[in-house]
Structure formats: C-alpha cells, structure tokens
Scaffold this active site. Structure first.
Site, PDB file in Angstrom:
ATOM      1  N   HIS A 108      -0.558   2.484   7.278  1.00 14.07           N
ATOM      2  CA  HIS A 108      -0.676   2.897   5.888  1.00 14.07           C
ATOM      3  C   HIS A 108       0.681   3.276   5.281  1.00 14.07           C
ATOM      4  O   HIS A 108       1.585   3.731   5.988  1.00 14.07           O
ATOM      5  CB  HIS A 108      -1.615   4.110   5.780  1.00 14.07           C
ATOM      6  CG  HIS A 108      -2.906   3.810   5.106  1.00 14.07           C
ATOM      7  ND1 HIS A 108      -3.949   3.188   5.747  1.00 14.07           N
ATOM      8  CD2 HIS A 108      -3.342   4.043   3.841  1.00 14.07           C
ATOM      9  CE1 HIS A 108      -4.972   3.059   4.913  1.00 14.07           C
ATOM     10  NE2 HIS A 108      -4.619   3.559   3.740  1.00 14.07           N
ATOM     11  N   TYR A 153     -12.334  -0.536   0.770  1.00 14.15           N
ATOM     12  CA  TYR A 153     -12.316  -0.675   2.229  1.00 14.15           C
ATOM     13  C   TYR A 153     -13.392  -1.624   2.745  1.00 14.15           C
ATOM     14  O   TYR A 153     -14.376  -1.906   2.073  1.00 14.15           O
ATOM     15  CB  TYR A 153     -12.502   0.697   2.879  1.00 14.15           C
ATOM     16  CG  TYR A 153     -11.254   1.546   2.820  1.00 14.15           C
ATOM     17  CD1 TYR A 153     -10.445   1.727   3.941  1.00 14.15           C
ATOM     18  CD2 TYR A 153     -10.857   2.153   1.634  1.00 14.15           C
ATOM     19  CE1 TYR A 153      -9.289   2.499   3.888  1.00 14.15           C
ATOM     20  CE2 TYR A 153      -9.702   2.918   1.558  1.00 14.15           C
ATOM     21  CZ  TYR A 153      -8.928   3.087   2.694  1.00 14.15           C
ATOM     22  OH  TYR A 153      -7.785   3.832   2.641  1.00 14.15           O
ATOM     23  N   GLU A 202      -8.898  -3.175   2.225  1.00 13.89           N
ATOM     24  CA  GLU A 202      -8.341  -2.572   3.429  1.00 13.89           C
ATOM     25  C   GLU A 202      -9.361  -2.663   4.560  1.00 13.89           C
ATOM     26  O   GLU A 202     -10.332  -1.896   4.598  1.00 13.89           O
ATOM     27  CB  GLU A 202      -7.978  -1.113   3.165  1.00 13.89           C
ATOM     28  CG  GLU A 202      -7.016  -0.911   2.004  1.00 13.89           C
ATOM     29  CD  GLU A 202      -6.812   0.549   1.683  1.00 13.89           C
ATOM     30  OE1 GLU A 202      -6.367   1.298   2.577  1.00 13.89           O
ATOM     31  OE2 GLU A 202      -7.134   0.954   0.547  1.00 13.89           O
ATOM     32  N   HIS A 256       0.798  -1.228   0.000  1.00 12.91           N
ATOM     33  CA  HIS A 256       0.000   0.000   0.000  1.00 12.91           C
ATOM     34  C   HIS A 256       0.830   1.277   0.000  1.00 12.91           C
ATOM     35  O   HIS A 256       0.425   2.301   0.570  1.00 12.91           O
ATOM     36  CB  HIS A 256      -0.993   0.021   1.155  1.00 12.91           C
ATOM     37  CG  HIS A 256      -2.253   0.787   0.823  1.00 12.91           C
ATOM     38  ND1 HIS A 256      -2.827   0.746  -0.422  1.00 12.91           N
ATOM     39  CD2 HIS A 256      -3.042   1.622   1.550  1.00 12.91           C
ATOM     40  CE1 HIS A 256      -3.907   1.497  -0.440  1.00 12.91           C
ATOM     41  NE2 HIS A 256      -4.057   2.052   0.735  1.00 12.91           N
ATOM     42  N   SER A 284      -2.940   5.300  10.297  1.00 14.43           N
ATOM     43  CA  SER A 284      -2.045   6.243   9.629  1.00 14.43           C
ATOM     44  C   SER A 284      -0.668   6.219  10.269  1.00 14.43           C
ATOM     45  O   SER A 284      -0.547   6.110  11.496  1.00 14.43           O
ATOM     46  CB  SER A 284      -2.617   7.659   9.713  1.00 14.43           C
ATOM     47  OG  SER A 284      -1.667   8.613   9.276  1.00 14.43           O
TER      48      SER A 284
END
EC number: 3.5.1.23
Length: 770
Positions: A230, A574, A531, A121, A342
C-alpha cells in the site's frame, strides 16, 4: 558438379543464416517511454485515500508523475500502452477524456482496448478527480485542477512515448522482496482454506516482476515493475503532496540510472549538453557540479556578503526551469494486488499503551481509533517512506541488472465492460453442484467506516463487524434504506451505505467496470479496477494462467508471467475472497458487489484469456457513464492574495541566519511571503529551488527543486480565511552535496482581486555548506 554442389550448399546456408537473422530482428519490438508532471493543487484540496476531511494539501514533498511505456509490433502491428500514475487510483472520467484526446490525435491507434491507466495508490495526492459521489465527498466535490493536470499529464506522457518509439528489446525478471509489506488483515486471510494457504509461504505476495526496456542504440531506457504494498507510509496527518513509497522508489531508480549514464546518448550530444550546466537543469542531485575552492574561510566570507533579494515580478514563463531536451530514463513502480498489504511492517500497536492491537478486530480496548501500524522508520513517517522506497528500489536494481529472459511473441489486448451490479456467475457450491448466483448493486459495510491500521476510522465502528448497530442504521436510512433483496444479496455484510442504489445528485458508485488483458509476449498484465487482496489476486492469476496454457496452442507454457495491475482504468474499491468477505474486515466490507465479486472477476477474465489465446474478438454491451457535466464543486476559489503594506510577494519573512554555515545532513530553511499555489500549479516548474554559486562564472546554478527528496515546500496561511500566506523552504542537505555557497529561492503566483495572476520570485541570503 561437386564444386557447384558446394556453392549451392554454401548459398543455402547463407540464405538460411540471413533469413534467421531477419527473424531475430523482426522479433524485436518498437518501444517508447514517456513521463510528465501531474502534480495537482498544493493547497486547500483534500487528499485522496484516507477520506479524512481535515487532511488537505499544504505543500509538496516531491512532485507526482505520469509514466508511460508503449510496446508495438514492427510494421504497423498490434501495440499496447501502459501508464503508471503517481495518484491514488485511476478514474473512469479521466480514462474517458484521455481516450477522447488520443482518438483526436491518432484515430484508432490508442483505444480503451489497448491503453491501461493505473494508479500507485499514494494517499498523499490531491483528490476530486473521480466522477462518482462517494469518492469526492471529502474533497468538497469535483476539483477541476486535479482532473485537468492528470488528464494533460497522461496525454503528454503517451505522446512522448509514441514519439520516442524505436527498435528495442524487453527483458523480464522477478524475485522476492521480503521486507516491504505485511498483511494488515491476517484474521481474514486465515479464513481462507488451510489447503490453499499451505501452497504459499507467506500471507502476502512477496514477488516483484520487472520489465527492462533496451533501445537497440541507446541501451537501457526504462523499467516498470509490479509489486504489492500500500501507498500508506505517509499518514493521514501528512499535508505534503507525495508519491509515497512507490513514487519515491521511482525517483531513486531514475536518479540511479542518470548517475549510470542511462540512456547512453550520443557522446557528442551529451558533452554538448553537459558543457553548460545551466542549460540542463538536473532534476535532483547533480554529479556534474565542480567542487569549488575548499578554502572554508573564503566560502564563509563570500556567503556572508550575499544578502537576500527582495521579491520581484516575473514574466509568465521565466519561472519554467526544467528542460526536456534530453531523453530520460523512465522508471515506474506499479501497484498490484495490495488490498490487504501494508508497508507498516513493524506491526500494529495501541497509541495509548504501546501494546499490540487486538488480532481479530485491530482495536485497542474496543476502539479502532487507537490502533496504528508502524513503519520501519517509526515514528518518522518520512523515514518510513524512504526505507520502504529504498527496499523496492534496491530489489528493482537487482532484477534490472540480472534480467536475461527476453520477452518474445505477439502483442495483444482485450477489453470489455461488464455491469457488476447484476452479473450472473456460475459457481461450484459447497455440495459440489453447479449453481448460478448474482452480484449485487454496490454497497459498503459497517466495517468500511472503521478504516484500517494504516488509517483508522472514527466513532464506534470496528473491523469484523457483521451485524452493525441501530444508531448507524437509523443514520443510514436517512440517506437510503436498502431493500430486502439488497440486504440478502450482500449478506453477511451489514450495509452502511447502499451506494449502488443512490443516484442523487448523480451516481454514488460505479456499476459498469472495465476488465482488460494486455499481452506482451510471455508477459500478461491483468488490469483490474480495484484493490484485490493477496489471495484474491492469486486466484485470479492462477485462473488466467490455466486458460492461457490450455487454450494457447502452445504459445504459453509454465514460464508465462501473469501480473495484476491494480487500481487501473477506474476505481471500485476492494475485492476479497468469499471466505474473507465472511469475516467483514475492512477489505470485505469494501468489496462492493457482494460475496461473489471475486468469482465474477475470475469468470469474466477467463473469457478474456480464452479470447486472447484463440485470437477471438470480444464485445461490450454496456458502457460507463460520462458524468463530467454533472459534477458539483463546493471548493472555494482563490479570491485574492495580499501582503502587508510595503511587503512584496517573494520577500523573505524569516531568513537564514546571518553568517550561517551548515554541514551535510543539517536542515536549513527560510520563509517567504507567498500566495496560494492554486493560482498556478507550475507544472514542469517548481515552487522551491536550492541554488549554488558557481564561483568561476559568478552565476547561480539550480541544484535541487521541489521534486527532490531533500527539499520540502510547505505552504500555510496565518488563519483559514486570510488572504495572506507564507511558504517555507526546508532543505535537508544531502551527504553528496558539493561544498560551496548556496541560497534558497521561492517561486509562486499571486492573484489580484479581479483575477489577474502574476508570477514572482525571491531568494534567501546566502550560506555556506562545508
């Protein structure tokens, strides 16, 4: 008689011991590792991830790799192959074509059943390699170069792993990494039941699970780990191809392994190959270059006497520098349920005021465009990438060194295709009664266009929008107005793009998805094509673990390790929980198949888990389309490269200053007349090189290339439509660089008007590093 009894007893014990030792030996696996360059076009091609049409590749931070492991039962038993890509995600059409190639090589040895292809990713890799319209719009359609290099690299990584299969053992270990990820949609997470949230200490998964591969003779040969964060340490303004934090962590660990002498090859072979450094090109920093004479005055005088070479032509193969004569340690940092995680761990702030963003919608005075997450190296995104990579690397080394739990047991796999556009799902309603619901054709909500705090969207979209607005509804209806049934099915998501019902010029979004379980002893890998958010991943893992323990006839217990391999085999955006979907943050708006998407996954993975626990087969009644022949590309090809009259490709445009000396940590750069990198991707080669003068032989030794963290290759045109271009090589001198005389070398390939491609090279003037 007594002596005979003792003899019999001794023989019985001996036979038992020998039989036991044979059992121990037979519990070992055949293991093989492989890796190959998959770096795509480093110019003009839109990067996959942020969907920002202005973010196009213009150079290389470091190269992208496909890394593979194969584990097989001895004597022709079951096997599995797992491939980790330095790419944004897997692609259905890539998977289809790789499997076709494997079938032509190996028959039915490697199939969709036992091969998993997973993306890390990164948002800094070239796009255009997926087959559905919505994922290639910003790349101006399909990019054949992006596609081909990935397919080729995956195949070659698997072939290498297959040819390297040898007897060995696998160990598993896990531990918490606390400072490499934060929840970027905390308001959605808080909508999950409090009783469920109370079972967990953190609102993101902090556990890294690592496999350590040990060859019986060579010792450590590789490691793969799964951890959720991520690949967005690099921002949407970055133009250099990069594996982001996970790709960098893999390089750090491979360098660490090389410095520790892994794998432990035959001493004679290693000495022979190390005898001549030029025979074996070190991938990054080398610890085998002798320190030259430290008489600094002599070094400076020597460096000042060596001028830049002019650009010169090369044969089509002489720029290939790398050597694969020796087996290398392969390390992969795989992606997991990263949906709401994140790496920008300092929090989210408004770029106009510096104040924290709104908690519920991640806006600044109502605008999403101003809210950005900050990485630990803020404001330097390269430093943030390095820090998050280093944290993962350090945890991986810790787990690798302390791994003691041996993987033992059967190898197995199960795979099935399901049509998620109309899947019936049995759920327990809020009143406790069982009812059957359905998933929906794919659709994206208004909050999808708001983006995230890692890469905000534009216009007046906001996260948490569960109503939409009239203007964008009107724009949407020009493309496709969703029907009442679809609106009801997707509720409370307000539909911005009804992608599942759009098929012009071909399908905009996937409907048929692959679900897969790989089993390696007590490790179970759940290959998911999207995801998953933190809580969605937890629910799926728990559901599968419960089935395996219940139905596994004692083969599984609470020590089972269940990991999610995200973005695997294809991509369908997602998967949020039902409760998170109701909030319609970015992740909920990007959950394609409606509010019951996660329930559908859990239902079908339970069936796969039951099948693998009981040794039953599964069958697919649908299959995904092969849309390769329908792909459209609007990317302008390279027509011609040129230089001014009297200037050759590879000539220096801006050289290193005369009589230059540099200290460790400083930056040195030079700019060359160049050509478009799309003319030749230089796969397993390099566009940039740092060379060191070996004073004992008067030969230039290659030390760092464009796969090195310290060396950046930047490419640019003076204007958008110009046939002229430049390449800047920028080297930040590492602290462990030997003192000596150095120069920068550029490689490239130019195209003439009628299509002939010629390779070239050129070097800067020399300089001293003190």
């Amino acid at each position: 008689m007594e002596a005979s009894s003792r003899t019999f007893l001794f023989c019985l014990v001996l036979v038992t011991i020998l039989s036991s030792s044979r059992c121990v030996r037979s519990s070992s696996y055949l293991i093989g590792m492989g890796s190959h360059d998959i770096t795509g076009p480093a110019a003009d091609v839109n990067m996959m991830g942020y969907a920002n049409a202005e973010q196009t590749a213009a150079g290389i931070h470091f190269r992208l790799k496909a890394r593979a492991f194969i584990v097989a039962e001895p004597d022709g038993g079951n096997r599995v192959a797992f491939v980790n890509l330095d790419a944004c995600m897997a692609s259905q059409i890539v998977t289809i074509k790789v499997l076709e190639r494997l079938k032509s090589r190996y028959g039915n040895l490697y199939t969709e059943n036992n091969v998993a292809i997973s993306g890390i990713h990164t948002h800094a890799g070239p796009g255009g390699y997926l087959q559905y319209v919505v994922y290639i719009v910003t790349s101006l359609g399909f990019v054949r170069q992006s596609f081909d290099v990935i397919v080729d690299g995956i195949e070659k990584a698997i072939v290498q792993a297959h040819e390297n299969l040898r007897s060995g053992k696998i160990y598993v270990n896990n531990g918490d990494l606390l400072n490499a990820g934060v929840n970027r949609s905390p308001s959605a997470y808080l909508n999950n039941p409090a009783s469920e949230r109370s079972q967990y200490k953190y609102n993101v998964d902090k556990t890294m699970t690592l496999l350590k591969f040990m060859d019986d003779e060579w010792g450590p040969i590789g490691s793969f780990n799964w951890f959720a964060t991520h690949g967005t340490s690099m921002s949407r303004t970055n133009s250099l191809i990069s594996g982001d934090n996970k790709g960098a962590a893999a390089r750090f660990m491979e360098d660490w392994a090389e410095q520790n002498g892994y794998p432990k090859e035959d001493a004679g072979l290693r000495a022979d190959l190390y005898g001549s450094i030029i025979k074996r090109y070190p991938r990054r920093v080398s610890n085998i270059v002798p320190q030259p004479n430290k008489n600094f005055d002599e070094l400076i005088q020597l460096a000042s006497s060596i001028e830049a070479t002019g650009g010169r032509r090369l044969s089509s193969t002489s720029q290939r520098i790398r050597s694969n004569d020796m087996p290398n340690f392969v390390s992969a940092f795989c992606q997991s349920n990263c949906g709401d995680v994140s790496p920008n761990v300092l929090g989210t702030f408004c770029i106009d005021t510096g104040l924290p963003c709104d908690f519920n919608h991640s806006t600044c005075n109502g605008k999403n465009e101003l809210c950005y997450g900050r990485g630990p190296g803020y404001p330097d995104e390269f430093e943030s990438t390095r820090i998050i990579a280093d944290r993962q690397f350090e945890k991986a080394v810790e787990l690798f060194n302390s791994a003691s739990e041996e993987i033992q047991g059967k190898i197995g796999s199960r795979h099935i295709y399901m049509d998620f556009s109309k899947l019936e799902v049995a759920i327990t309603a809020s009143n406790g009664k069982q009812e059957v619901v359905k998933t929906c054709p794919a659709a994206m909500g208004f909050a999808f266009a708001a983006g995230t705090t890692d890469g905000p969207g534009a216009f007046d979209f906001t996260q948490g929008d569960d109503t939409g607005n009239p203007f964008w509804r009107m724009v949407r209806n020009v493309l496709k107005k969703p029907g009442k049934e679809q609106v009801s099915c997707q509720s409370p998501k307000p539909i911005l793009l009804d992608t599942g019902e759009m098929d012009t010029p071909y399908a905009w979004a996937p409907a048929v998805l692959p679900l897969q379980i790989l089993r390696i002893g007590q490790l179970v890998i759940l290959s998911v094509p999207g995801e998953f958010t933190t809580m969605a991943g937890r629910r799926l893992r728990d559901a599968v673990k419960a089935v395996l323990i219940k139905e596994g006839n004692g083969e599984f217990n609470n020590n089972i390790h269940v990991v999610i391999a995200g973005l695997t085999n294809t991509y369908s955006q997602y998967v949020s929980t039902f409760e998170e979907y109701a909030i319609q943050r970015y992740e909920g708006a990007s959950t394609l198949y409606g509010p019951h998407t996660l329930s559908a996954y859990i239902q079908e993975f339970r069936k796969l888990a039951s099948a693998i626990a009981q040794g039953q087969a599964v069958s697919s009644f649908v299959s995904p389309p092969d849309l390769l022949d329908k792909q459209i590309s609007l990317l302008t090809p390279v027509l011609v490269d040129s230089t001014p009259l009297g200037v050759h490709f590879g000539d220096v445009s801006t050289d290193v200053p005369e009589n230059s000396t540099f200290n460790k940590g400083q930056i040195v750069n030079a700019t060359f007349w160049s050509a478009c990198p799309r003319n030749d991707l230089l796969t397993n080669g390099t566009f940039a090189l740092v060379e060191m003068l070996d004073s004992s032989t008067n030969e230039w030794v290659p030390l760092y290339d464009d796969d090195d963290w310290s060396l950046r290759f930047k490419w640019f045109r003076p204007s958008k439509l110009s046939s002229r271009s430049y390449a800047t090589l920028e080297w930040r001198i590492p602290e462990n660089t030997p003192t000596g005389v150095y120069r920068l070398r550029h490689f490239g390939a130019s195209k003439r008007l009628f299509g002939r491609v010629s390779h070239f090279t050129g070097t800067s003037r020399a300089f001293a590093v003190l």
